[in-house]
Design a protein around this motif. Structure first.
Motif, PDB file in Angstrom:
ATOM      1  N   GLN A 424       0.969  -1.252  -0.095  1.00 51.52           N
ATOM      2  CA  GLN A 424       0.031   0.184   0.046  1.00 51.52           C
ATOM      3  C   GLN A 424       0.888   1.268  -0.214  1.00 51.52           C
ATOM      4  N   ARG A 425       1.869   1.194  -0.832  1.00 47.41           N
ATOM      5  CA  ARG A 425       2.585   2.579  -1.064  1.00 47.41           C
ATOM      6  C   ARG A 425       3.235   2.487  -2.703  1.00 47.41           C
ATOM      7  N   SER A 426       3.295   3.658  -3.062  1.00 46.40           N
ATOM      8  CA  SER A 426       3.967   3.863  -4.309  1.00 46.40           C
ATOM      9  C   SER A 426       5.275   3.615  -4.624  1.00 46.40           C
ATOM     10  N   HIS A 427       6.041   3.929  -3.428  1.00 50.53           N
ATOM     11  CA  HIS A 427       7.605   4.083  -3.622  1.00 50.53           C
ATOM     12  C   HIS A 427       7.841   2.688  -3.129  1.00 50.53           C
ATOM     13  N   ILE A 428       8.401   1.866  -4.015  1.00 50.64           N
ATOM     14  CA  ILE A 428       8.851   0.506  -3.642  1.00 50.64           C
ATOM     15  C   ILE A 428      10.402   0.436  -3.854  1.00 50.64           C
ATOM     16  N   GLN A 429      11.096   0.333  -3.050  1.00 53.82           N
ATOM     17  CA  GLN A 429      12.781   0.206  -3.161  1.00 53.82           C
ATOM     18  C   GLN A 429      13.097  -0.973  -3.979  1.00 53.82           C
ATOM     19  N   ASN A 430      14.261  -0.871  -4.771  1.00 46.34           N
ATOM     20  CA  ASN A 430      14.704  -1.897  -5.530  1.00 46.34           C
ATOM     21  C   ASN A 430      15.048  -3.178  -4.903  1.00 46.34           C
ATOM     22  N   ASP A 431      15.691  -3.060  -3.760  1.00 48.52           N
ATOM     23  CA  ASP A 431      15.935  -4.114  -3.044  1.00 48.52           C
ATOM     24  C   ASP A 431      14.902  -5.091  -2.503  1.00 48.52           C
ATOM     25  N   GLU A 432      13.794  -4.500  -2.405  1.00 51.05           N
ATOM     26  CA  GLU A 432      12.453  -5.176  -2.095  1.00 51.05           C
ATOM     27  C   GLU A 432      12.134  -6.069  -3.242  1.00 51.05           C
TER      28      GLU A 432
END
Length: 496
Positions: A424-432
């Protein structure tokens, strides 16, 4: 992929001679009475709500001082009332009529007619068209189409989407649906263009007949509970009834995915978000977050391994499987070692579909939605298994081509969309995304072993014309081919 539920306690005299299911008249009357009472109860609830609304409008508006004095008591009363209504609704939704009929595989149309006499007593069977679908590799499906169909509008201005009775085509799927055709005179996608609510016609029901001995693979009581659970979350169609060897449920209009459409940019994000929605929202009633459920992949694989025979009843099949798969203890040892490794990855345990082959994903273009069907294996499981299994199924079933396994770039895009909905968030880290990518591909290995064992069981018991032994070899060979590659994956550390 897929599979009679435990014996129901409802009693009735049943005859299956000649393929024509019969029950005592009193038994049918009892079931009809249950259906009618549910309908009456729903009508009374709606009328009571309308009356309540009308009465509330006739009273004078309270003064501000009166509101202030009564706020706390009113809030407490409303909270109790809401909880009571939710509990009452949950109990009523859990009631599914049971029809004491056994449908013979050799005469599924006659069986469907007997079921309709109970669950659709107002239908004139001479106006019902039956379509038998036999392309599934576990169960059989019959579509029952009431011909007296016209475009209708309800009191609230919502449009009904008419269902076709001509130009119908079966699709390769566990639970096939009817392919929408633009040239069908009953099809009118313009009915939904005005943004008004859409209700699917009640003039179509689907009857699914379980495959032979599939009770060895599936807890049918649990499947019914899954159906109701997912329906309460808006993630499954309505379940109309159960019978001794099957289910009757709502038709979901649309087309099943194939190896091409599953990669379409208009469709795959819908699938990713729908799966994430299920994983994020669905919880079984009474489950506590403090109690970690046993993952489906462990308990199901172990139970399947226990049931694989050391000697197959068909001599030719036994000859084909014995060198690679027997004794079955070797395959169990292989799975146990893999599971020990995968468990340490700490993938979240979520409520999962666990069988998202392409035929179990329905795309409705006019609504820009996808729906999942066939909840035989739905249960708590590792998040990464559900995704990895879906990726493996992108390669097909009847014509398997593992060169179609999704490439890394596509997977990373798919997983990012999934995580946006799941977290439920738009900014997803690449490592995730990278971490999930590693977990998903490694759990895809468990998917291959699971369906290998499933195929060996089906090879022994199923009466459907499908080469289950050949499919077992396809899945196991792909497991062996990918094992070193996938287990050597590591997540790249990149926060961009």
């Amino acid at each position: 992929m897929g599979t009679e539920t435990k014996s129901n306690s409802y009693t009735g005299q049943i005859s299956t001679s000649g393929g024509n299911p019969k029950v005592m008249k009193d038994s049918l009357s009892l079931v009809r009475q249950t259906v009618n009472q549910q309908t009456l109860s729903q009508s009374n609830q709606v009328q009571n709500q309308l009356n309540s609304h009308s009465n509330s409008n006739s009273y004078p508006k309270p003064s501000e001082s009166e509101n202030k004095n009564e706020n706390e008591n009113e809030d407490e009363h409303n909270t109790r009332d809401i909880r009571a209504k939710q509990e009452d609704k949950s109990r009523k939704e859990a009631i599914v009529p049971f029809v004491p009929i056994f449908v013979e595989e050799a005469d599924v149309i006659q069986g469907a007619k007997e079921l309709l006499k109970v669950i659709r007593p107002t239908w004139d069977l001479s106006h019902v068209e039956f379509k038998s679908f036999t392309d599934g590799i576990t169960n059989k499906l019959v579509g029952c189409f009431h011909k007296e169909i016209s475009k209708l509008s309800d009191e609230n201005g919502g449009s009904y989407l008419p269902i076709k009775t001509q130009g119908l085509s079966p699709v390769q799927s566990e639970d096939p649906v009817i392919i929408e055709k633009d040239d069908d005179e009953y099809t009118d996608d313009r009915a939904v263009d005005d943004g008004s609510p859409v209700q699917y016609s009640d003039n179509v029901v689907l009857v699914r007949i379980y495959g032979n001995k599939t009770d060895l693979l599936i807890d049918r009581k649990a499947e019914t509970q899954n159906f109701l659970l997912l329906h309460r979350y808006g993630l499954a169609p309505s379940l109309y009834a159960t019978f001794k060897n099957g289910l009757v449920y709502e038709y979901v209009p649309g087309t099943t995915l194939n190896t091409d459409s599953v990669l379409c940019p208009e469709i795959w994000p819908l699938v990713a978000r729908r799966m994430a929605e299920m994983h994020r929202k669905v919880r079984k009633h009474g489950d506590s977050s403090a109690t970690k459920p046993m993952p489906m992949i462990w308990k199901k694989t172990q139970s399947f391994l226990d049931l694989v025979p050391e000697r197959f009843s068909d001599a030719e099949k036994h000859k084909r499987v014995k060198e690679t798969f027997l004794p079955i203890g070797r395959l169990r040892e292989e799975f146990n070692k893999l599971y020990e490794y995968l468990e340490a990855l700490d993938s979240p345990i979520v409520f999962s579909h666990n069988d998202l082959l392409l035929g179990n994903v329905i795309y409705t273009q006019s609504l820009n939605t996808v729906n999942f069907i066939d909840y035989e294996y739905a249960d708590y499981n590792f998040q990464a298994f559900d995704i990895g299994n879906h990726f493996a199924e992108m390669c097909g079933v009847d014509e398997v081509d593992y060169s179609r396994y999704p490439k890394r770039e596509f997977q990373l895009q798919w997983l990012r969309v999934y995580l946006e909905e799941y977290l439920q968030r738009s900014h997803i880290q690449n490592d995730e995304v990278e971490l999930l990518y590693v977990q998903v591909n490694q759990f895809a290995l468990a998917s291959h072993i699971f369906w290998t064992v499933w195929s060996l069981l089906q090879a022994e018991h199923s009466t459907i014309d499908f080469d289950y032994v050949g499919y077992a070899f396809l899945r196991y060979n792909e497991y062996l081919a990918r094992k070193v590659e996938f287990l050597s994956l590591t997540a790249a550390k990149n926060n961009k």
